[in-house]
Design a protein around this motif. Structure first.
Motif, PDB file in Angstrom:
ATOM      1  N   PRO A  13       0.788  -1.234   0.000  1.00 47.27           N
ATOM      2  CA  PRO A  13       0.000   0.000   0.000  1.00 47.27           C
ATOM      3  C   PRO A  13       0.822   1.287   0.000  1.00 47.27           C
ATOM      4  CG  PRO A  13      -0.304  -1.228   2.051  1.00 47.27           C
ATOM      5  CD  PRO A  13       0.511  -2.076   1.150  1.00 47.27           C
ATOM      6  N   GLU A  14       2.051   1.244   0.486  1.00 43.65           N
ATOM      7  CA  GLU A  14       2.878   2.449   0.561  1.00 43.65           C
ATOM      8  C   GLU A  14       3.720   2.682  -0.691  1.00 43.65           C
ATOM      9  OE1 GLU A  14       2.500   4.614   2.995  1.00 43.65           O
ATOM     10  OE2 GLU A  14       1.026   3.276   3.864  1.00 43.65           O
ATOM     11  N   LEU A  15       3.692   1.741  -1.633  1.00 44.17           N
ATOM     12  CA  LEU A  15       4.492   1.860  -2.850  1.00 44.17           C
ATOM     13  C   LEU A  15       3.879   2.918  -3.768  1.00 44.17           C
ATOM     14  CD1 LEU A  15       6.822   0.768  -4.601  1.00 44.17           C
ATOM     15  CD2 LEU A  15       5.243  -0.987  -5.439  1.00 44.17           C
ATOM     16  N   PRO A  16       4.617   4.010  -4.060  1.00 52.17           N
ATOM     17  CA  PRO A  16       4.043   5.049  -4.916  1.00 52.17           C
ATOM     18  C   PRO A  16       3.974   4.604  -6.377  1.00 52.17           C
ATOM     19  CG  PRO A  16       6.262   5.670  -4.216  1.00 52.17           C
ATOM     20  CD  PRO A  16       5.944   4.368  -3.552  1.00 52.17           C
ATOM     21  N   VAL A  17       2.846   4.918  -7.007  1.00 53.61           N
ATOM     22  CA  VAL A  17       2.610   4.548  -8.400  1.00 53.61           C
ATOM     23  C   VAL A  17       2.248   5.805  -9.184  1.00 53.61           C
ATOM     24  CG1 VAL A  17       1.191   3.190  -9.999  1.00 53.61           C
ATOM     25  CG2 VAL A  17       1.812   2.244  -7.747  1.00 53.61           C
TER      26      VAL A  17
END
Length: 130
Positions: free
Chosen positions: A78-82
């Motif tokens: 959930p914290e991985l920026p896309v």
């Protein structure tokens, strides 16, 4: 910076990979949503150095599109920026992607400098320690 580039256009991936590499950025490429999810799973199972700092993903891909890939990716990390890439006609879809957790979107064609700035912004604004 270790980034994951996701796009079904292999020529685009190869070009961006070369340009990013010249700027000292480690880019891993995936040509489908499922391949991207598999790479994120592998990175999550490894040590923290293997995790991507940002994902750049096309919205329109055959099979699993960018929005479904984003949805599944955010469930895993959930914290991985896309950052989403989209054509002019698909900006509504990109806004929907932001509702699903994307950091931002860029319109194709995108310059390498603009892309790098957006990736750096996404990493800085992320609360992740990935």
């Amino acid at each position: 910076m270790r980034v994951l580039m996701v796009d079904d256009e292999t020529e685009f991936l190869e070009l961006m990979n070369k340009r990013l590499l010249r700027r000292g950025i480690d880019a891993v490429t995936a040509s489908s949503g499922q391949e991207a999810l598999d790479l994120v799973d592998k990175a999550l199972a490894g040590n923290s150095d293997e995790m991507f700092k940002v994902v750049v993903m096309d919205v329109r891909m055959p099979g699993m599109d960018g929005l479904e890939t984003l949805r599944r990716m955010k469930a895993k990390a959930p914290e991985l920026p896309v950052v989403l890439l989209t054509g002019h006609a698909a900006t509504g879809v990109a806004v929907e992607g932001m509702d699903l957790g994307a950091y931002d979107y860029l319109l194709k064609p995108v310059s390498i400098n603009e892309l790098i700035v957006k990736m750096e912004e996404a990493m800085r604004c992320s609360d992740t320690t990935l």
